[in-house]
Design a protein around this motif. Structure first.
Motif, PDB file in Angstrom:
ATOM      1  N   GLY A 119      17.525  29.760  76.963  1.00 32.42           N
ATOM      2  CA  GLY A 119      18.366  29.635  75.781  1.00 32.42           C
ATOM      3  C   GLY A 119      17.854  28.574  74.819  1.00 32.42           C
ATOM      4  N   VAL A 257      23.850  32.842  73.493  1.00 35.08           N
ATOM      5  CA  VAL A 257      23.290  32.614  74.827  1.00 35.08           C
ATOM      6  C   VAL A 257      24.373  32.729  75.903  1.00 35.08           C
ATOM      7  CG1 VAL A 257      22.159  30.915  76.317  1.00 35.08           C
ATOM      8  CG2 VAL A 257      21.358  31.237  73.978  1.00 35.08           C
ATOM      9  N   ALA A 283      20.164  34.981  75.860  1.00 36.50           N
ATOM     10  CA  ALA A 283      19.442  34.546  77.065  1.00 36.50           C
ATOM     11  C   ALA A 283      20.302  34.843  78.300  1.00 36.50           C
ATOM     12  CB  ALA A 283      19.071  33.076  76.974  1.00 36.50           C
ATOM     13  N   ALA A 294      14.511  34.988  77.415  1.00 34.76           N
ATOM     14  CA  ALA A 294      15.381  34.849  76.246  1.00 34.76           C
ATOM     15  C   ALA A 294      14.747  35.600  75.092  1.00 34.76           C
ATOM     16  CB  ALA A 294      15.535  33.378  75.873  1.00 34.76           C
TER      17      ALA A 294
END
Ligand SMILES: *Cc1c(COP(=O)(O)O)cnc(C)c1O
Length: 453
Positions: A119, A257, A283, A294
């Protein structure tokens, strides 16, 4: 069976050799470490054969549970072909296939996929991409970012720069670039109804009116601000932020994320308000919680800002050794297949609705101040005084203590200060969810009220 060394031996070597993330090692070394050996569905099993529910999806990652045959097979099948080859100037098969699928499922208008491996790196890429886009366009002076108070975007220095949680970020201040910060609307702590949302939007509008020529982009955790304590935005907030940014020629970066891949009851949180960001970072759930991967997605418009003759040096000079790792991409593809075949996003939305009826019992307890939920992303805020909404003191470690009791009772989770996190794997059945909730309830009552539930 693979034989594992004894608990005593592992525990001693763990203390001797490992330094754990986000962990005060003094506390850690004074306690018996939890050492996981294997996973089974939505549970983790330690080297002493004790089984725990994965009540926080191994820090917000896990989707279909552990040791899922389809995901395991996707990796072994890819492994027979190749584990890794670079994406610098060449391609691999699953990276192409996954990019196509991601463009299909992400908000309309996101058409290009840039890979990385976590992330934080995805966020670094978003920031650098936004910054360089304006440079490449010949528009100078857009050197700053806007972030929201209490934001968390990862732990590398760029991501920390747009972070706004003093406990994590303050110490690095001299190293960081400084963004503009607007308030995040926290309705539990607002003075009067609607005040928080209004304050956020007014602050943003004023800032954009005065400073938009200095600002490359605004970065936002859409719909739920995670690490700050699972704070859910009031309805309409995200859309309004995106509209204001666009009206002032400021790029909108959505950090999905934590919220991406079904977690909030939609595939991506931006869908709740039909927002297409200029740049989107995904991610955590992308590989079902299996491997580090990611992506930073963006639009044709931004991609074209870099698409130029070689001599112009508009190239995006960014990459990582393991960018577009084929094993990660292969398992991500299998993850998406499972999402489809299991109708998982709809299941999460339905389970979330069903879970809501469990909260009134919690809210009757003396020290449960607030429960915030979007999909299967839930924060339970504990307070000393419910009327005054007074937080526990940091040194009381109330979130930590309740989570420790949960662990004894067979549920793993990790608190955010006084906020208990409940983020079970999306595949959890209602029976499993019920058992997890019972443990949470029991631990809260026992620890905060000092008596049996
Ligand atoms: C976890 C998280 C990150 C960082 O991701 P890593 O893979 O841990 O680097 C960034 N943004 C948000 C919103 C997160 O929740």
């Amino acid at each position: 069976m693979i034989s594992t060394p004894s608990y005593a031996e592992l525990a001693s070597k763990n203390k001797k050799y490992l330094w754990h993330p986000f962990t005060q090692m003094k506390d850690y070394c004074e306690n018996d470490p939890l050492i996981i050996e294997r996973g089974e569905g939505v549970t983790l099993i330690d080297v002493n054969n004790k089984k725990y529910y994965d009540g926080f999806s191994s820090v917000w990652l896990n989707v279909h549970g552990h040791c899922v045959p389809e995901l395991n097979q996707a990796i072994t099948k890819q492994l027979e072909l190749i584990a890794h080859s670079t994406l610098l100037g060449m391609a691999n098969v699953p990276a192409i296939q996954l990019a196509e699928k991601l463009v299909e499922i992400t908000p309309e208008g996101l058409t290009k996929v840039f890979y990385s491996d976590c992330g934080a790196t995805g966020v670094e890429i978003a920031l650098k991409m936004a910054f360089q886009y304006w440079q490449n366009k010949g528009i100078s002076g857009k050197n700053r970012f806007i972030t929201m108070n209490h934001a968390y975007h990862g732990d590398t220095i760029g991501a920390v720069s747009v972070g706004a949680i003093p406990l994590y970020h303050q110490v690095y201040k001299p190293l960081l670039f400084s963004p503009y910060t607007i308030p995040y609307p926290n309705t539990y702590r607002e003075e009067k109804d609607g005040a928080a949302l209004e304050q956020t939007l007014q602050a943003l509008e004023k800032l954009l009116q005065e400073k938009s020529s200095e600002v490359a982009a605004i970065i936002v955790e859409p719909i739920v601000q995670g690490a700050s304590g699972m704070i859910v935005m009031p309805e309409g907030c995200l859309k309004k932020i995106a509209e204001l940014a666009s009206a002032h020629q400021v790029l909108f970066i959505a950090d999905e994320v934590a919220t991406g891949f079904g977690r909030t009851g939609k595939m991506f949180a931006c869908e709740h308000e039909e927002v297409t960001p200029d740049i989107m970072v995904i991610a955590k759930g992308i590989t079902g919680g299996y491997l580090p991967l990611a992506t930073t997605l963006t639009t044709d418009e931004i991609y074209r800002g870099f698409y130029a003759n070689y001599e112009e040096q508009k190239t995006f000079f960014h990459g990582h050794s393991y960018t577009g790792n084929p094993l990660g991409c292969a398992v991500a593809l299998a993850n998406l297949e499972l999402f489809k075949s299991k109708g998982l996003v709809d299941k999460v939305a339905a389970d979330a609705q069903w879970l809501k009826q469990k909260w009134p019992a919690f809210l009757e307890r003396k020290h449960v101040g607030d429960i915030r939920q979007k999909g299967l992303m839930i924060g339970i805020e504990l307070v000393v005084d419910k009327q005054k909404r007074t937080p526990y003191h940091w040194n009381d470690r109330m979130g930590v203590k309740v989570s420790q009791r949960c662990r004894e009772l067979g549920l793993l989770t990790r608190p955010l200060g006084n906020v208990l996190v409940f983020m079970p794997p999306l595949s959890s059945t209602r029976d499993e969810l019920t058992e997890m909730i019972q443990i949470l309830y029991q631990a809260i009552v026992e620890v905060t009220e000092g008596r049996e539930a």
